[in-house]
Scaffold this motif. Sequence first.
Motif, PDB file in Angstrom:
ATOM      1  N   LYS A 353       9.265 -25.325  58.904  1.00 13.17           N
ATOM      2  CA  LYS A 353       8.490 -26.307  58.148  1.00 13.17           C
ATOM      3  C   LYS A 353       9.267 -27.590  57.868  1.00 13.17           C
ATOM      4  O   LYS A 353       8.767 -28.473  57.167  1.00 13.17           O
ATOM      5  CB  LYS A 353       8.026 -25.687  56.826  1.00 13.17           C
ATOM      6  CG  LYS A 353       7.055 -24.519  57.022  1.00 13.17           C
ATOM      7  CD  LYS A 353       6.592 -23.979  55.677  1.00 13.17           C
ATOM      8  CE  LYS A 353       5.616 -22.828  55.862  1.00 13.17           C
ATOM      9  NZ  LYS A 353       5.166 -22.279  54.569  1.00 13.17           N
ATOM     10  N   ALA A 354      10.459 -27.693  58.418  1.00 12.53           N
ATOM     11  CA  ALA A 354      11.290 -28.877  58.158  1.00 12.53           C
ATOM     12  C   ALA A 354      10.931 -29.990  59.133  1.00 12.53           C
ATOM     13  O   ALA A 354      11.692 -30.342  60.025  1.00 12.53           O
ATOM     14  CB  ALA A 354      12.771 -28.517  58.269  1.00 12.53           C
ATOM     15  N   SER A 355       9.740 -30.554  58.968  1.00 13.42           N
ATOM     16  CA  SER A 355       9.295 -31.651  59.823  1.00 13.42           C
ATOM     17  C   SER A 355       9.925 -32.966  59.374  1.00 13.42           C
ATOM     18  O   SER A 355      10.397 -33.098  58.241  1.00 13.42           O
ATOM     19  CB  SER A 355       7.776 -31.772  59.762  1.00 13.42           C
ATOM     20  OG  SER A 355       7.370 -32.131  58.450  1.00 13.42           O
ATOM     21  N   PHE A 356       9.909 -33.955  60.269  1.00 11.20           N
ATOM     22  CA  PHE A 356      10.400 -35.281  59.895  1.00 11.20           C
ATOM     23  C   PHE A 356       9.594 -35.828  58.715  1.00 11.20           C
ATOM     24  O   PHE A 356      10.139 -36.492  57.839  1.00 11.20           O
ATOM     25  CB  PHE A 356      10.289 -36.234  61.088  1.00 11.20           C
ATOM     26  CG  PHE A 356      11.502 -36.217  61.983  1.00 11.20           C
ATOM     27  CD1 PHE A 356      12.411 -35.177  61.923  1.00 11.20           C
ATOM     28  CD2 PHE A 356      11.731 -37.238  62.897  1.00 11.20           C
ATOM     29  CE1 PHE A 356      13.532 -35.163  62.743  1.00 11.20           C
ATOM     30  CE2 PHE A 356      12.842 -37.242  63.710  1.00 11.20           C
ATOM     31  CZ  PHE A 356      13.749 -36.192  63.638  1.00 11.20           C
ATOM     32  N   ALA A 357       8.290 -35.542  58.698  1.00  8.58           N
ATOM     33  CA  ALA A 357       7.454 -36.062  57.617  1.00  8.58           C
ATOM     34  C   ALA A 357       7.888 -35.485  56.274  1.00  8.58           C
ATOM     35  O   ALA A 357       7.989 -36.207  55.281  1.00  8.58           O
ATOM     36  CB  ALA A 357       5.992 -35.719  57.889  1.00  8.58           C
ATOM     37  N   ARG A 358       8.176 -34.183  56.244  1.00  5.26           N
ATOM     38  CA  ARG A 358       8.588 -33.555  54.990  1.00  5.26           C
ATOM     39  C   ARG A 358       9.962 -34.065  54.560  1.00  5.26           C
ATOM     40  O   ARG A 358      10.195 -34.312  53.375  1.00  5.26           O
ATOM     41  CB  ARG A 358       8.613 -32.037  55.159  1.00  5.26           C
ATOM     42  CG  ARG A 358       8.822 -31.275  53.854  1.00  5.26           C
ATOM     43  CD  ARG A 358       8.798 -29.776  54.115  1.00  5.26           C
ATOM     44  NE  ARG A 358       7.478 -29.321  54.468  1.00  5.26           N
ATOM     45  CZ  ARG A 358       6.802 -28.393  53.819  1.00  5.26           C
ATOM     46  NH1 ARG A 358       7.321 -27.824  52.747  1.00  5.26           N
ATOM     47  NH2 ARG A 358       5.606 -28.021  54.217  1.00  5.26           N
ATOM     48  N   ILE A 359      10.864 -34.222  55.515  1.00  6.08           N
ATOM     49  CA  ILE A 359      12.207 -34.711  55.194  1.00  6.08           C
ATOM     50  C   ILE A 359      12.137 -36.150  54.690  1.00  6.08           C
ATOM     51  O   ILE A 359      12.808 -36.521  53.721  1.00  6.08           O
ATOM     52  CB  ILE A 359      13.131 -34.592  56.423  1.00  6.08           C
ATOM     53  CG1 ILE A 359      13.357 -33.112  56.770  1.00  6.08           C
ATOM     54  CG2 ILE A 359      14.470 -35.284  56.168  1.00  6.08           C
ATOM     55  CD1 ILE A 359      14.055 -32.899  58.099  1.00  6.08           C
ATOM     56  N   ALA A 360      11.321 -36.976  55.364  1.00  2.00           N
ATOM     57  CA  ALA A 360      11.184 -38.375  54.935  1.00  2.00           C
ATOM     58  C   ALA A 360      10.637 -38.459  53.520  1.00  2.00           C
ATOM     59  O   ALA A 360      11.115 -39.251  52.702  1.00  2.00           O
ATOM     60  CB  ALA A 360      10.278 -39.128  55.908  1.00  2.00           C
ATOM     61  N   LYS A 361       9.644 -37.632  53.209  1.00  3.41           N
ATOM     62  CA  LYS A 361       9.067 -37.632  51.865  1.00  3.41           C
ATOM     63  C   LYS A 361      10.100 -37.206  50.841  1.00  3.41           C
ATOM     64  O   LYS A 361      10.214 -37.811  49.761  1.00  3.41           O
ATOM     65  CB  LYS A 361       7.858 -36.692  51.826  1.00  3.41           C
ATOM     66  CG  LYS A 361       7.155 -36.665  50.473  1.00  3.41           C
ATOM     67  CD  LYS A 361       5.919 -35.775  50.516  1.00  3.41           C
ATOM     68  CE  LYS A 361       5.215 -35.767  49.168  1.00  3.41           C
ATOM     69  NZ  LYS A 361       4.013 -34.891  49.189  1.00  3.41           N
ATOM     70  N   HIS A 362      10.887 -36.168  51.153  1.00  9.73           N
ATOM     71  CA  HIS A 362      11.907 -35.677  50.232  1.00  9.73           C
ATOM     72  C   HIS A 362      12.984 -36.737  49.996  1.00  9.73           C
ATOM     73  O   HIS A 362      13.533 -36.838  48.896  1.00  9.73           O
ATOM     74  CB  HIS A 362      12.538 -34.404  50.787  1.00  9.73           C
ATOM     75  CG  HIS A 362      13.318 -33.627  49.783  1.00  9.73           C
ATOM     76  ND1 HIS A 362      12.749 -32.658  48.974  1.00  9.73           N
ATOM     77  CD2 HIS A 362      14.631 -33.677  49.431  1.00  9.73           C
ATOM     78  CE1 HIS A 362      13.674 -32.154  48.183  1.00  9.73           C
ATOM     79  NE2 HIS A 362      14.820 -32.758  48.441  1.00  9.73           N
ATOM     80  N   ALA A 363      13.285 -37.511  51.044  1.00 14.12           N
ATOM     81  CA  ALA A 363      14.316 -38.545  50.940  1.00 14.12           C
ATOM     82  C   ALA A 363      13.784 -39.831  50.320  1.00 14.12           C
ATOM     83  O   ALA A 363      14.556 -40.771  50.079  1.00 14.12           O
ATOM     84  CB  ALA A 363      14.911 -38.834  52.314  1.00 14.12           C
ATOM     85  N   GLY A 364      12.467 -39.902  50.102  1.00 10.27           N
ATOM     86  CA  GLY A 364      11.883 -41.107  49.535  1.00 10.27           C
ATOM     87  C   GLY A 364      11.748 -42.239  50.535  1.00 10.27           C
ATOM     88  O   GLY A 364      11.724 -43.414  50.154  1.00 10.27           O
ATOM     89  N   LEU A 365      11.630 -41.897  51.837  1.00 12.24           N
ATOM     90  CA  LEU A 365      11.495 -42.916  52.880  1.00 12.24           C
ATOM     91  C   LEU A 365      10.016 -43.228  53.097  1.00 12.24           C
ATOM     92  O   LEU A 365       9.157 -42.365  52.946  1.00 12.24           O
ATOM     93  CB  LEU A 365      12.129 -42.433  54.182  1.00 12.24           C
ATOM     94  CG  LEU A 365      13.593 -42.002  54.099  1.00 12.24           C
ATOM     95  CD1 LEU A 365      14.062 -41.495  55.453  1.00 12.24           C
ATOM     96  CD2 LEU A 365      14.472 -43.155  53.635  1.00 12.24           C
ATOM     97  N   SER A 366       9.730 -44.452  53.506  1.00 11.36           N
ATOM     98  CA  SER A 366       8.341 -44.872  53.683  1.00 11.36           C
ATOM     99  C   SER A 366       7.716 -44.296  54.934  1.00 11.36           C
ATOM    100  O   SER A 366       6.488 -44.192  55.034  1.00 11.36           O
ATOM    101  CB  SER A 366       8.261 -46.405  53.736  1.00 11.36           C
ATOM    102  OG  SER A 366       9.013 -46.906  54.837  1.00 11.36           O
TER     103      SER A 366
END
Length: 534
Positions: A353-366
Amino acid sequence: MTDTAAEAWQHWTESRNAAVSAPHGPLALTGTHWLEPEPAELPGLPGRWWAESGTVCAELVTGDGVRLEGEQREATGRVALRPDTDAAAQIAVLNGMRLVPIEREGELALRVFDPAAPRRAAFAGISVYPYAPEWAVPAVFTPFDKGAQDVLVENADGRARPLTVTGQVAFTLAGRPHTLTVSGSGGPLSGVVADETSGRETYRFRFITLPAPDADGNTVLDFNRAFLPPCAFSDHFICPFPPPGNRLTVPVEAGERHVVGVGGVFGGPLHPGGALGRVMSRPAGGRRGPVCLPARLLARSSKQRYLLARASKGWLGRAERGAPVGRTFTESARRRQIVEAAIEVIAEAGYAKASFARIAKHAGLSSTGMISYHFKGKDDLLREVIAEVMRVSEAYMLPRIEAETGPRARLRAYIESNVELAAAHPRELAALVEILNGQGDDAEGQFAAGRRAVMDFQEQLVRAAQADGEYGAFDARVLVTAIRGAIDAVLVRVLRDPQMDVAASAKELADLFDRAVRPAEVCMEAHRIPGEDA
């Protein structure tokens, strides 16, 4: 080739610089905002935006300042914009910015092109190789027998998407035949390629175009005009990576190389972390456990650790050659932010479940584009995650080990600190376990060579201690294998049972192996009954 060809190439490079730095060119892209069916605010934009019935919708009020391109009056109320895939696509404008709806595989997004984008302001040109006529070679296009085909390739945002290809071009470089898969029919051809300079002297991949083939398929492949993809200019573009077979085994020292800014190269080659000495195992139940962490921590000198690093080089797959070029403090900080977010997401949600979308959201990236700018793909990011786990491990273990003298004392410190690491850094080790389990049996072959290299080196250290009389007589390989398996088994228990007495388990395991490595006479002396020789 003639001077005229060189002059035409020079004009081409000038037009490329002008195009990418245009007010609404690639350097101006500051965001690609993927939309949901529910209205939501977007960073820096007025109103609320959402996707509905194949259009990008917005709810605007007077004073928001948004209008449709070509119109003078302000857009208010509910506005629906057709995306770029529609023949009647629409664009909105706001204070000099262009708001461009796009559609990709049924998903809608809004792209924001801002002439005041920091990258556009800092742009200093595109670095290129000098023109060389030998890089323009005859090529022959052969279409696929069954017509156009869709090939699934990874994109810069970490997702795999179909790339439509129509055939192959065959050509010769340096006396060797090559082929590349390309797209296009009835007109110019295009392709996505990489070569031995990619990620090192040039961006990680480049685009090529060829003139429309004649009736016999003849055309020209001019690598002098190999050019950078849009994602080299902005984090927020989605670019396809080269399809299978499109990585040339020769260095193509022609065409565009990097985007250059006032502060240096915008995007240099990726540096996945170098050689990592570690040992994997498959504990009971078939799942991989944590690792018996770096054997080089047991090495008694910096030279020994250097030799081990060389022995285990390439453990995590092919590393990009060369040092990072032009990485600024900000870029390094952003990479660390992404890696830390990836560790947390993998540890909490799991590998799958570690998608780029989930990682970006967790990191606060747009957007996920920021991740794709800094990492070549998910595998590259995972390599850096593992590298970070190893750095954390060494920082925790090394001081304790180097404070000891003698092989036995170092072995004890190694075992105890390795086990206690799981309690001190459970998040990092949990992420590592998830990665190894998630990669499945493919990981076994990937890590096998490195695992053997580290075990071989550990065995050499044990034999050296035996030769010095520090260790007893036993099979060194058996000891190394036993240490690895025992530490892995204890680490699995630590991660599964937070209430476990880690310090006591670490001491007990260290005591066990300390007794195992002692010379026979030391063991006899330790167990002698007082007065036995009287």
